[in-house]
Design a protein around this motif. Sequence first.
Motif, PDB file in Angstrom:
ATOM      1  N   PHE A 115       0.836  -1.206   0.000  1.00 28.55           N
ATOM      2  CA  PHE A 115       0.000   0.000   0.000  1.00 28.55           C
ATOM      3  C   PHE A 115       0.869   1.255   0.000  1.00 28.55           C
ATOM      4  N   VAL A 116       1.894   1.248   0.839  1.00 29.37           N
ATOM      5  CA  VAL A 116       2.801   2.402   0.918  1.00 29.37           C
ATOM      6  C   VAL A 116       3.483   2.630  -0.435  1.00 29.37           C
ATOM      7  N   SER A 117       3.953   1.558  -1.069  1.00 22.89           N
ATOM      8  CA  SER A 117       4.628   1.674  -2.360  1.00 22.89           C
ATOM      9  C   SER A 117       3.676   2.185  -3.435  1.00 22.89           C
ATOM     10  N   TYR A 118       2.447   1.685  -3.435  1.00 27.34           N
ATOM     11  CA  TYR A 118       1.454   2.109  -4.426  1.00 27.34           C
ATOM     12  C   TYR A 118       1.164   3.603  -4.289  1.00 27.34           C
ATOM     13  N   LEU A 119       0.955   4.057  -3.072  1.00 25.66           N
ATOM     14  CA  LEU A 119       0.679   5.483  -2.837  1.00 25.66           C
ATOM     15  C   LEU A 119       1.896   6.341  -3.184  1.00 25.66           C
ATOM     16  N   LYS A 120       3.080   5.828  -2.879  1.00 27.60           N
ATOM     17  CA  LYS A 120       4.306   6.554  -3.224  1.00 27.60           C
ATOM     18  C   LYS A 120       4.410   6.744  -4.735  1.00 27.60           C
ATOM     19  N   ASN A 121       4.079   5.701  -5.501  1.00 28.46           N
ATOM     20  CA  ASN A 121       4.122   5.801  -6.959  1.00 28.46           C
ATOM     21  C   ASN A 121       3.089   6.800  -7.478  1.00 28.46           C
ATOM     22  N   ARG A 122       1.902   6.770  -6.918  1.00 24.76           N
ATOM     23  CA  ARG A 122       0.873   7.727  -7.345  1.00 24.76           C
ATOM     24  C   ARG A 122       1.334   9.158  -7.062  1.00 24.76           C
ATOM     25  N   ASN A 123       1.900   9.371  -5.891  1.00 31.32           N
ATOM     26  CA  ASN A 123       2.361  10.714  -5.534  1.00 31.32           C
ATOM     27  C   ASN A 123       3.521  11.163  -6.424  1.00 31.32           C
ATOM     28  N   ALA A 124       4.398  10.233  -6.793  1.00 34.00           N
ATOM     29  CA  ALA A 124       5.521  10.577  -7.682  1.00 34.00           C
ATOM     30  C   ALA A 124       5.007  10.986  -9.057  1.00 34.00           C
ATOM     31  N   ILE A 125       3.985  10.290  -9.536  1.00 36.30           N
ATOM     32  CA  ILE A 125       3.390  10.649 -10.834  1.00 36.30           C
ATOM     33  C   ILE A 125       2.744  12.029 -10.746  1.00 36.30           C
ATOM     34  N   LYS A 126       1.998  12.267  -9.678  1.00 38.70           N
ATOM     35  CA  LYS A 126       1.351  13.577  -9.513  1.00 38.70           C
ATOM     36  C   LYS A 126       2.384  14.699  -9.486  1.00 38.70           C
ATOM     37  N   ALA A 127       3.473  14.482  -8.753  1.00 34.78           N
ATOM     38  CA  ALA A 127       4.511  15.512  -8.657  1.00 34.78           C
ATOM     39  C   ALA A 127       5.126  15.791 -10.030  1.00 34.78           C
ATOM     40  N   MET A 128       5.376  14.746 -10.809  1.00 34.08           N
ATOM     41  CA  MET A 128       5.943  14.945 -12.135  1.00 34.08           C
ATOM     42  C   MET A 128       4.961  15.673 -13.048  1.00 34.08           C
ATOM     43  N   LEU A 129       3.683  15.329 -12.970  1.00 35.63           N
ATOM     44  CA  LEU A 129       2.680  15.993 -13.799  1.00 35.63           C
ATOM     45  C   LEU A 129       2.587  17.477 -13.453  1.00 35.63           C
ATOM     46  N   GLU A 130       2.620  17.793 -12.158  1.00 35.27           N
ATOM     47  CA  GLU A 130       2.536  19.189 -11.732  1.00 35.27           C
ATOM     48  C   GLU A 130       3.754  19.983 -12.184  1.00 35.27           C
ATOM     49  N   GLU A 131       4.921  19.329 -12.156  1.00 36.76           N
ATOM     50  CA  GLU A 131       6.157  20.025 -12.532  1.00 36.76           C
ATOM     51  C   GLU A 131       6.274  20.200 -14.041  1.00 36.76           C
ATOM     52  N   LYS A 132       5.955  19.146 -14.784  1.00 40.77           N
ATOM     53  CA  LYS A 132       6.219  19.144 -16.219  1.00 40.77           C
ATOM     54  C   LYS A 132       5.032  19.613 -17.062  1.00 40.77           C
ATOM     55  N   PRO A 177       2.049  21.946 -16.436  1.00 43.49           N
ATOM     56  CA  PRO A 177       1.102  22.893 -15.826  1.00 43.49           C
ATOM     57  C   PRO A 177      -0.123  23.136 -16.708  1.00 43.49           C
ATOM     58  N   GLU A 178       0.011  22.894 -18.022  1.00 40.28           N
ATOM     59  CA  GLU A 178      -1.114  23.098 -18.935  1.00 40.28           C
ATOM     60  C   GLU A 178      -2.090  21.918 -18.913  1.00 40.28           C
ATOM     61  N   GLN A 179      -1.735  20.841 -18.207  1.00 39.18           N
ATOM     62  CA  GLN A 179      -2.575  19.656 -18.028  1.00 39.18           C
ATOM     63  C   GLN A 179      -2.947  18.969 -19.339  1.00 39.18           C
ATOM     64  N   VAL A 180      -2.024  18.904 -20.248  1.00 35.39           N
ATOM     65  CA  VAL A 180      -2.181  18.156 -21.497  1.00 35.39           C
ATOM     66  C   VAL A 180      -0.889  17.390 -21.735  1.00 35.39           C
ATOM     67  N   ILE A 181      -1.008  16.114 -22.117  1.00 35.99           N
ATOM     68  CA  ILE A 181       0.181  15.298 -22.362  1.00 35.99           C
ATOM     69  C   ILE A 181      -0.048  14.424 -23.590  1.00 35.99           C
ATOM     70  N   ARG A 182       0.996  14.281 -24.402  1.00 36.09           N
ATOM     71  CA  ARG A 182       0.918  13.372 -25.530  1.00 36.09           C
ATOM     72  C   ARG A 182       1.189  11.940 -25.055  1.00 36.09           C
ATOM     73  N   CYS A 183       0.679  10.993 -25.801  1.00 37.57           N
ATOM     74  CA  CYS A 183       0.847   9.588 -25.435  1.00 37.57           C
ATOM     75  C   CYS A 183       2.323   9.210 -25.344  1.00 37.57           C
TER      76      CYS A 183
END
Length: 245
Positions: free
Chosen positions: A184-201, A203-209
């Motif tokens: 559970f801890v690892s799963y949440l850590k991965n979700r948070n790491a993805i969120k942090a990368m999305l917020e950093e990279k 900001p326009e909230q659009v990503i190509r595949c």
Amino acid sequence: MLAVALNYIGEIKEKGFSSIFVKHFNDFKVIKISPYEELEKGRLQLCQPVEYEELIKNIQQSWDSSQTVLELRGLRDKLQRAVRQICFFDEEKKFERIILEGSEGIIDFPWALQIIMLQLPLPAWEQNEEWIRNADVIILNNSERDSRDFIAQIKLIRPDLPVFTEEVLEGLSKDLKDTLDALFVSYLKNRNAIKAMLEEKLPEQVIRCDQAHRMAAKLRVSLYLFGNVCDECGVSITRCSLGCF
């Protein structure tokens, strides 16, 4: 958000593992899935927007907010999308910790943490090898007598995969509970790491595949989980041609 999916392989008579699970882990809501029409199995498409109201029209719901269990019945593909909607976008029903039971979680909800409950003997090992490759933990239900050779087969495919032999109806062992807590801890850590990368990279909230593929590889997370977190964060995935999201 912590999502756990239950998968059953073999002749398991008692499939209500969720009721035992919630006795050991607090604050989980159980979503029981009852597809009344099996559609062709395939990758879950997350890029096709569907209105929530349209989904719910075709799904029978019974829900008492004071209870632990939410039951959903409907077409398989609509149930997949309804679960995503409830998890992320319906503020009245949004859950932080869910366990999904009643469907093939590895196929229907590949972004969740996957528990496989398994009863030996298995009629066809080859048919279940893909599930073994995608599991996060395997629980052999009351199979200690036949388990040694089977565990050896599993370890050839996934040497680090946690495998437990349990009398599930009597409760979960401390080792299994500790392993699940760590997952559970690892799963949440991965979700948070993805969120942090999305917020950093993004900001326009659009990503190509293709960008999503590279970011998921950099974080060493599955494409399904990455796409699911994009979903949660409202990030739109464009030019998606591979069906991974």
